[in-house]
Design a protein around this motif. Structure first.
Motif, PDB file in Angstrom:
ATOM      1  N   LYS A 289       0.815  -1.209   0.000  1.00 28.10           N
ATOM      2  CA  LYS A 289       0.000   0.000   0.000  1.00 28.10           C
ATOM      3  C   LYS A 289       0.851   1.261   0.000  1.00 28.10           C
ATOM      4  CE  LYS A 289      -2.177   1.041   3.811  1.00 28.10           C
ATOM      5  NZ  LYS A 289      -3.181   1.013   4.906  1.00 28.10           N
ATOM      6  N   ASP A 290       1.991   1.202   0.687  1.00 29.44           N
ATOM      7  CA  ASP A 290       2.821   2.396   0.816  1.00 29.44           C
ATOM      8  C   ASP A 290       4.262   1.970   1.054  1.00 29.44           C
ATOM      9  OD1 ASP A 290       3.416   5.073   0.923  1.00 29.44           O
ATOM     10  OD2 ASP A 290       2.779   5.355   3.006  1.00 29.44           O
ATOM     11  N   VAL A 291       5.175   2.609   0.345  1.00 30.90           N
ATOM     12  CA  VAL A 291       6.607   2.428   0.574  1.00 30.90           C
ATOM     13  C   VAL A 291       7.205   3.824   0.697  1.00 30.90           C
ATOM     14  CG1 VAL A 291       8.792   1.577  -0.325  1.00 30.90           C
ATOM     15  CG2 VAL A 291       6.699   0.238  -0.671  1.00 30.90           C
ATOM     16  N   VAL A 292       7.823   4.093   1.841  1.00 29.50           N
ATOM     17  CA  VAL A 292       8.313   5.441   2.133  1.00 29.50           C
ATOM     18  C   VAL A 292       9.828   5.411   2.311  1.00 29.50           C
ATOM     19  CG1 VAL A 292       8.134   7.441   3.664  1.00 29.50           C
ATOM     20  CG2 VAL A 292       6.148   5.949   3.310  1.00 29.50           C
ATOM     21  N   LEU A 293      10.506   6.309   1.593  1.00 26.55           N
ATOM     22  CA  LEU A 293      11.919   6.570   1.829  1.00 26.55           C
ATOM     23  C   LEU A 293      12.008   7.841   2.657  1.00 26.55           C
ATOM     24  CD1 LEU A 293      13.454   5.967  -1.724  1.00 26.55           C
ATOM     25  CD2 LEU A 293      12.911   4.302   0.052  1.00 26.55           C
ATOM     26  N   GLU A 294      12.846   7.827   3.703  1.00 27.67           N
ATOM     27  CA  GLU A 294      12.956   9.005   4.562  1.00 27.67           C
ATOM     28  C   GLU A 294      14.412   9.222   4.944  1.00 27.67           C
ATOM     29  OE1 GLU A 294      13.534  11.390   7.893  1.00 27.67           O
ATOM     30  OE2 GLU A 294      13.635   9.197   8.128  1.00 27.67           O
ATOM     31  N   GLY A 295      14.908  10.411   4.670  1.00 25.57           N
ATOM     32  CA  GLY A 295      16.274  10.772   5.014  1.00 25.57           C
ATOM     33  C   GLY A 295      16.598  12.164   4.498  1.00 25.57           C
ATOM     34  N   GLU A 296      17.464  12.857   5.206  1.00 31.81           N
ATOM     35  CA  GLU A 296      17.767  14.233   4.817  1.00 31.81           C
ATOM     36  C   GLU A 296      18.531  14.313   3.499  1.00 31.81           C
ATOM     37  OE1 GLU A 296      19.617  16.294   8.003  1.00 31.81           O
ATOM     38  OE2 GLU A 296      17.780  16.345   9.220  1.00 31.81           O
ATOM     39  N   ASP A 297      19.186  13.223   3.103  1.00 31.85           N
ATOM     40  CA  ASP A 297      19.887  13.241   1.811  1.00 31.85           C
ATOM     41  C   ASP A 297      18.922  13.404   0.644  1.00 31.85           C
ATOM     42  OD1 ASP A 297      22.501  13.074   2.697  1.00 31.85           O
ATOM     43  OD2 ASP A 297      22.427  10.904   2.871  1.00 31.85           O
ATOM     44  N   LEU A 298      17.660  13.059   0.851  1.00 30.86           N
ATOM     45  CA  LEU A 298      16.685  13.264  -0.223  1.00 30.86           C
ATOM     46  C   LEU A 298      16.561  14.751  -0.560  1.00 30.86           C
ATOM     47  CD1 LEU A 298      13.872  10.769   0.824  1.00 30.86           C
ATOM     48  CD2 LEU A 298      15.620  10.458  -0.934  1.00 30.86           C
ATOM     49  N   MET A 299      16.776  15.599   0.452  1.00 32.95           N
ATOM     50  CA  MET A 299      16.758  17.042   0.197  1.00 32.95           C
ATOM     51  C   MET A 299      18.129  17.547  -0.238  1.00 32.95           C
ATOM     52  SD  MET A 299      14.319  18.799   3.112  1.00 32.95           S
ATOM     53  CE  MET A 299      15.353  18.269   4.482  1.00 32.95           C
ATOM     54  N   TYR A 300      19.155  17.209   0.535  1.00 29.68           N
ATOM     55  CA  TYR A 300      20.470  17.825   0.345  1.00 29.68           C
ATOM     56  C   TYR A 300      21.278  17.192  -0.779  1.00 29.68           C
ATOM     57  CZ  TYR A 300      19.128  19.551   4.914  1.00 29.68           C
ATOM     58  OH  TYR A 300      18.435  20.128   5.950  1.00 29.68           O
ATOM     59  N   VAL A 368      -1.404  -3.909   2.259  1.00 28.53           N
ATOM     60  CA  VAL A 368      -2.807  -3.499   2.270  1.00 28.53           C
ATOM     61  C   VAL A 368      -3.523  -3.929   3.545  1.00 28.53           C
ATOM     62  CG1 VAL A 368      -3.061  -3.416  -0.226  1.00 28.53           C
ATOM     63  CG2 VAL A 368      -3.421  -5.591   0.983  1.00 28.53           C
ATOM     64  N   ASP A 369      -2.918  -4.826   4.314  1.00 33.52           N
ATOM     65  CA  ASP A 369      -3.496  -5.243   5.584  1.00 33.52           C
ATOM     66  C   ASP A 369      -2.855  -4.523   6.759  1.00 33.52           C
ATOM     67  OD1 ASP A 369      -5.308  -7.146   4.474  1.00 33.52           O
ATOM     68  OD2 ASP A 369      -3.618  -8.497   4.149  1.00 33.52           O
ATOM     69  N   ASP A 370      -2.098  -3.436   6.438  1.00 34.47           N
ATOM     70  CA  ASP A 370      -1.465  -2.570   7.435  1.00 34.47           C
ATOM     71  C   ASP A 370      -0.354  -3.248   8.224  1.00 34.47           C
ATOM     72  OD1 ASP A 370      -2.921  -0.226   6.859  1.00 34.47           O
ATOM     73  OD2 ASP A 370      -4.613  -0.953   8.036  1.00 34.47           O
ATOM     74  N   ARG A 371       0.191  -4.354   7.692  1.00 34.54           N
ATOM     75  CA  ARG A 371       1.408  -4.904   8.285  1.00 34.54           C
ATOM     76  C   ARG A 371       2.574  -4.049   7.791  1.00 34.54           C
ATOM     77  NH1 ARG A 371      -1.730  -9.560   7.219  1.00 34.54           N
ATOM     78  NH2 ARG A 371      -1.125  -9.364   5.055  1.00 34.54           N
ATOM     79  N   GLN A 372       3.473  -3.714   8.693  1.00 31.65           N
ATOM     80  CA  GLN A 372       4.516  -2.742   8.365  1.00 31.65           C
ATOM     81  C   GLN A 372       5.874  -3.204   8.857  1.00 31.65           C
ATOM     82  OE1 GLN A 372       5.015   1.407  10.314  1.00 31.65           O
ATOM     83  NE2 GLN A 372       3.730   1.788   8.514  1.00 31.65           N
ATOM     84  N   ASN A 373       6.892  -2.837   8.106  1.00 28.06           N
ATOM     85  CA  ASN A 373       8.261  -3.129   8.507  1.00 28.06           C
ATOM     86  C   ASN A 373       9.141  -1.961   8.062  1.00 28.06           C
ATOM     87  OD1 ASN A 373      10.405  -4.517   9.604  1.00 28.06           O
ATOM     88  ND2 ASN A 373      10.752  -5.786   7.806  1.00 28.06           N
TER      89      ASN A 373
END
Length: 718
Positions: A289-300, A368-373
């Motif tokens: 359902k969702d895959v998120v990348l998170e880190g300040e290098d995405l900006m800088y 889609v069943d809200d299982r997350q890792n």
């Protein structure tokens, strides 16, 4: 008779292998095949379908794979089973699994076991469904309506070898689960209730040779009359039924995140310019359902507008623009197998811009069943071997509003060690603090920081810079609401220092004194420091004609007046607060009077003495006390027989400060005062704050005279 059954399938299908095929270096050796294992658990009653419940079953599952020579594979927890299959030599095997809790008797703990024979052939993939069935003996109790006409308070106790479960009457519809052994083959039961004449009725029996995976329902009926009571008129029949599967819900593990040709749990180290590509696989036993990348290098580094990127939500045009920045991904979902896979590729356009040091990218996948890792990709760019210095995580309790203690470790013999720091988001290091060294540990105190601000810090030893940057946030300089006492409302006879009675921060003894048409604490516009008014605390006898009543100190406190107990009060002191001020500053005017009321329980101030006023403040832990459903850090009871007062030396006091006025303040107006806080503990942050002002210091014991204290413009100093 069929019982409601839930079949829980904990799927470990290899989404990546199914969608992309095995890589060449993963191909089975000659004579080897690959096993894809799915484990199913058949339970006899509906279970919680929450992720937490599923995770517990998965973590507790023990799987063994054996052949004629003995055990060849052992996995503790389903997550330990390789998602891309298990390589085994050709031959015949048996897979066994156990999960749940094997306890003698329980209403909620069950135990499941299963075994399955299978064969592996060279070069082929074998899929095995290993079903674990309930191993408990199950007991339920059912009562006919007529039982209630003759018995009350009836129970049924069932057990073996001293391990009993008691079913409490008709409304207790739970099932009991028993593990039988070779030494305890029988279940015994005792039916007990109270007859109309007050006598106790008891009947006992047994379930001989109770079987596993079988439910026994004890059906209790009464067919007699109210005048003919006896065992002959009660019928307890045992209905034996094998546990059957009725419905099925598939519960799967959370998405799995792995590095391609590297272990994502370890740092990926490289020299500047040597990395051209880094890939990560996400496999899931359901659609993502969702895959998120998170880190300040995405900006800088990548130049994106934010530090997080939701890959499955972006437009095609934006996705193409990411490719030019060195970020690409592919996603596939196979509906008939209900598996999904995503490959994320970081290319040269992104990796070549990574400077020296540690670069962290958090990857969170949700199905889609809200299982997350979540997994963390750490790329370390370094000229040579690992840096000899490391920045340690900053202890939350070591961070104050304007200062922070930081630490690190080093194996370098460099003469100079220290820490560079900056506000989060800045490129240049704006601060530098020389460290004190003790063996391999280095520490420093960062000064002149800004309150409520996120910072980054990195340790160094000589010319070597730590590869990891650590973040911390300074405390906010939180102030007390309505500290100038400008907001007041009146509810009936009672004056409150607030503009919303449902959101009370300050309170007084007015709730108690108002029963005698008095407010011992009022607003006064004639004496003030700033604004329109101050709080006027007037100690006085509150009663009728000086005969019926009691002396009450003018008071103000953080908390709530909870109850009037006769002519005494019950107070809840303290409110939530997590900052750490150094002092309390404010403005006061105090006019003490001669003490007219004394108590043998309070020797400090006697009748005829000059009264004393007091203001004290404390920071407290998260410990609370309760009174009639209300929870506060401190509960105060002034009634002599049940007296309970605040103790500044109590274990929940983190910091404390007080000031006592033994004479009138100078001049006609208000004077400034400061109360320093002494910290008993600096290893934890507070959870609550408490502040009390009283025109008569002995007010808790109803000691004092007609003294008056004005308080205004309180301020916490950091």
């Amino acid at each position: 008779m069929r019982f409601p059954i839930l079949n829980i399938s904990l799927s470990l299908l290899a989404a990546v292998a199914l969608l992309t095929g095995c890589r060449a270096d993963d191909a089975p050796l000659t004579g080897e095949g690959r096993l894809l294992l799915t484990t199913a658990i058949s339970a006899d009653v509906s279970m919680s379908r929450s992720v937490a419940g599923e995770a517990e079953l998965a973590d507790n599952c023990l799987i063994w794979i054996s052949n004629s020579k003995g055990l060849v594979r052992k996995y503790n927890g389903l997550s330990a089973v390789p998602s891309d299959g298990i390589s085994l030599l050709s031959g015949k095997y048996v897979a066994e699994a156990w999960t749940g809790d094997s306890v003698a008797a329980s209403f909620d703990q069950r135990y499941f076991t299963g075994a399955k024979d299978f064969e592996v052939t060279s070069g082929n993939v074998t899929q095995v469904l290993l079903t674990c069935r309930i191993a408990n003996t199950v007991v339920a109790v059912n009562y006919s309506d007529e039982v209630d006409n003759i018995l009350t308070d009836y129970t049924m106790t069932v057990g073996h070898n001293g391990n009993d479960l008691t079913f409490e009457g008709r409304e207790d519809t739970r099932k009991g689960y028993f593990m039988m052994s070779s030494k305890s083959k029988d279940l015994t039961w005792t039916f007990t209730g109270k007859l109309g004449n007050g006598e106790t009725y008891t009947r006992t029996g047994s379930i001989p040779n109770a079987k596993r995976s079988t439910q026994y329902t004890l059906n209790v009926t009464y067919n007699g009359t109210d005048t003919e009571v006896g065992g002959a008129y009660f019928s307890i029949e045992i209905d034996e039924t094998a546990v059957e599967v009725e419905d099925e819900v598939v519960i799967k593990l959370a998405p799995e995140i792995k590095g391609v040709d590297f272990d994502i749990e370890n740092d990926l180290r490289a020299k500047p310019g040597s990395l051209s590509s880094v890939s990560v696989y996400i496999s899931a036993a359901a659609a993502l359902k969702d895959v998120v990348l998170e880190g300040e290098d995405l900006m800088y580094v990548a130049g994106l507008s934010g530090s997080d990127l939701h890959l499955l939500s972006i437009t095609d045009d934006y996705r193409e623009s990411l490719v030019a920045k060195g970020i690409a991904f592919s996603y596939n979902y196979v509906a008939d197998k209900d598996v999904a896979a995503m490959k994320i590729d970081l290319g040269d356009a992104y990796l070549s811009k990574l400077g020296l040091g540690r670069h962290t990218l958090n990857i969170t996948a949700t199905d889609v069943d809200d299982r997350q890792n979540t997994a963390t990709l750490n790329i370390v760019i370094a000229e040579g071997e690992a840096s000899p210095v490391t920045t340690s995580d900053v202890n939350d309790a070591d961070v104050w509003a304007y200062t922070a203690k930081v630490s690190g470790t080093t194996t370098s013999d460099a003469a100079t060690c220290g820490f560079r720091y900056r506000k989060a988001g800045q490129q240049a290091w704006s601060g530098d603090a020389t460290a004190t060294r003790n063996g391999n540990e280095i520490t420093a105190q960062l000064l002149n920081l800004e309150a409520g601000t996120e910072y980054e810090v990195v340790a160094y030893a000589g010319d070597a810079l730590a590869e990891n940057i650590v973040k911390f946030t300074t405390e906010a300089t939180t102030q007390l609401p309505n500290a100038g006492f400008e907001n007041t409302i009146k509810d009936g006879k009672i004056l409150y220092f607030t503009d919303n009675k449902d959101n009370l921060f300050w309170d007084t003894g007015n709730t108690g004194s108002s029963t005698m048409n008095k407010n011992v604490t009022e607003a006064d516009a004639t004496v003030k420091h700033g604004g329109n008014q101050s709080a006027k605390l007037s100690s006085q006898f509150v009663g009728l004609g000086g005969l019926v009543g009691k002396f009450a100190a003018g008071n103000l406190f953080i908390g709530k007046y909870l109850k009037t107990d006769g002519m005494d009060g019950v107070l809840g002191w303290g409110r939530s607060f997590t900052s750490r001020p150094k002092a309390l500053r404010g403005w006061i005017k105090y006019n003490p009077a001669t003490v007219e009321y004394e108590s043998s329980d309070y020797a400090e101030i006697k009748k005829g003495d000059l009264d004393k006023g007091i203001v004290y403040i404390a920071l407290l832990t998260d410990r609370t006390e309760t009174f009639e459903g209300s929870a506060f850090p401190v509960i105060v009871k002034t009634k002599a027989s049940t007296r309970q007062l605040f103790d500044k030396n109590d274990s929940n006091v983190i910091a404390y400060g007080e000031k006592v006025w033994e004479a009138a303040t100078a001049g006609d107006g208000m004077i400034e005062f400061t109360i320093d806080l002494t910290y008993y503990r600096e290893d934890i942050k507070p959870s609550n704050i408490m502040l009390v002002a009283a025109a008569s210091k002995g007010g808790d014991y109803f000691v004092g005279g007609n003294s008056v204290m004005w308080i205004d413009d309180l301020e916490l100093v950091y």
